[in-house]
Write an enzyme that holds these catalytic residues in place. Structure first.
Site, short mmCIF file in Angstrom:
data_model
loop_
_atom_site.label_atom_id
_atom_site.label_comp_id
_atom_site.label_asym_id
_atom_site.label_seq_id
_atom_site.Cartn_x
_atom_site.Cartn_y
_atom_site.Cartn_z
N ILE A 163 68.01 14.65 86.60
CA ILE A 163 68.87 14.32 87.74
C ILE A 163 69.68 15.54 88.15
O ILE A 163 69.82 15.83 89.35
CB ILE A 163 69.81 13.15 87.41
CG1 ILE A 163 69.00 11.92 86.96
CG2 ILE A 163 70.69 12.81 88.61
CD1 ILE A 163 68.04 11.40 88.00
N ASP A 164 70.22 16.27 87.18
CA ASP A 164 70.91 17.53 87.49
C ASP A 164 69.99 18.47 88.25
O ASP A 164 70.38 19.07 89.27
CB ASP A 164 71.37 18.22 86.21
CG ASP A 164 72.76 17.79 85.78
OD1 ASP A 164 73.56 17.42 86.64
OD2 ASP A 164 73.03 17.82 84.57
N ILE A 165 68.78 18.65 87.74
CA ILE A 165 67.85 19.60 88.34
C ILE A 165 67.48 19.18 89.76
O ILE A 165 67.50 19.99 90.70
CB ILE A 165 66.60 19.74 87.46
CG1 ILE A 165 66.96 20.49 86.17
CG2 ILE A 165 65.47 20.46 88.20
CD1 ILE A 165 65.86 20.50 85.13
N GLY A 168 70.30 19.69 92.13
CA GLY A 168 70.34 21.09 92.52
C GLY A 168 69.29 21.42 93.56
O GLY A 168 69.54 22.17 94.51
#
Length: 382
Positions: A163-165, A168
């Protein structure tokens, strides 16, 4: 990781990315270890593997944004910047006079992206979020993992902070779109990116399966919910991943397994039939695969152009000839370790090839350099 990941993508694409870090403390991910990079003296440095994975190509400046001097530094940087990425809780930078409207007053063309867990509006806008919890809240873990009635069953997170990736990635697309729009209109923009929104958007076919059928998607291990056969299968000496994507591939697959009649069996002749009758087909495939070792099947299926592959460990990934040919792993010079390995961008441009020549920065490594460019002194950051 979301903001740093976006910044690293922009750095790879040639942007001069200034990473603003807390004085003496820096980015939280610097401490997210072990492991830590080993220095030239053979001792661990303070550079965590986590931090090193998302900060290539940037310059680091230490700034205390709680002080008037530090806030003045940020405003000076913003005056000549195209894009601001901020990864604080909603409203945090407004309290320091560094929100979008404040920096827009300094630079009307600024493109300002706020990356938060839940967005800048709504009942959870002030809550803190991390990738793991958003994988759960956004539904991803409800369709990831083995069935509850099988050994090892239960919800699982993805093995990387997906989810972070992806947040981003979405942020990078958004700011570059805003940059292109600014070329047409002369206007900057404010972009609100929420990790939870990204998680919901990523439900993709699983969301539509529910919206079309009204049936709640469930965990099915490695089995694809819409396309079969796609799964992990045991072979004589390990496991193989099979990803048959259409009826012609299935015909070739059945022939390799010594069962060409499967392709003409009405229970398996079409993808829809194979999905419906998977409980019959799956054990038949398992029985055939168990007869021979992995390399046998990789060679036979590969020759027949049936998509398949081994389950590589991380070290094995970097030993893959194709990965080596594509030079996905590079070494960059590093001030503490001599060099640092980096998994580089997958983007390949013919006319403007990417260069990777700046390692993840040490904390405050470029403070004096950046302040000098702004006509400020080091004391301006404290």
């Amino acid at each position: 990781m979301a903001g740093p990941w976006s910044g690293q993508i922009l750095a790879d694409l040639g942007a001069d990315v200034i990473k603003v870090e807390r004085t003496s403390e820096g980015d939280d991910t610097r401490k997210w270890g072990p492991p830590y990079l080993t220095g030239s003296d053979g001792k661990p440095t303070k550079e965590s593997g986590y931090y090193l994975s998302v900060n290539r190509g940037k310059r680091s400046v230490e700034v205390d944004i709680s002080t008037e001097q530090g806030q003045a530094v940020i405003r000076e940087i913003a005056k000549t910047s195209d894009i601001v990425l901020e990864n604080f809780k909603s409203g945090t930078l407004d309290r320091y006079g560094l929100g979008y409207e404040h920096l827009k007053a300094e630079n009307p063309r600024i493109i300002y992206a706020s990356i938060t867990g839940f967005g800048t509006t709504g009942p959870k806008r002030e809550d803190v979020a991390y990738d793991f919890m958003v994988q759960a809240m956004g539904g991803l873990m409800s369709v990831t993992g083995e069935r509850d009635d099988l050994p090892g069953g239960g919800p699982q997170k993805v093995g990387i902070p997906i989810i972070d990736i992806m947040t981003g990635m979405y942020t990078t697309v958004a700011v570059l779109a805003a940059l292109a729009n600014r070329d047409q209109t002369g206007k900057g923009d404010y972009i609100d990116v929420s990790m939870l929104d990204v998680s919901v958007a990523m439900l993709a076919n699983q969301a539509m399966n529910f919206l079309v059928s009204g049936k709640t998607p469930k965990r099915g291990g490695n089995r694809h919910p819409n396309i079969q056969p796609q799964d992990v299968f045991a072979v004589a000496d390990g496991h193989i991943v099979l990803a048959v994507g259409n009826d012609e591939q299935f015909r070739r697959f059945a022939s390799v397994l010594g069962a060409p009649e499967w392709a003409d069996d009405e229970r398996f002749a079409t993808n829809a039939a194979r999905v419906t009758n998977l409980s019959i087909l799956h054990p038949m495939i398992c029985e055939r695969f168990a007869r021979e070792p992995l390399q046998h099947w990789l060679a036979k299926l590969g020759a027949a152009k049936v998509p398949c592959g081994p389950i590589n460990t991380i070290p094995m990934v970097f030993e893959e000839p194709q990965v080596q040919h594509r030079e996905m792993l590079r070494e960059l010079p590093h001030p503490l370790a001599g060099s640092v390995k980096q998994v580089v961008s997958p983007m390949r441009f013919t006319e403007a090839p990417l260069s990777f020549d700046r390692p993840p920065p040490l904390l405050g490594q470029h403070t004096d350099e950046i302040l000098a460019c702004l006509g400020l002194t080091d004391g301006a950051t404290t």
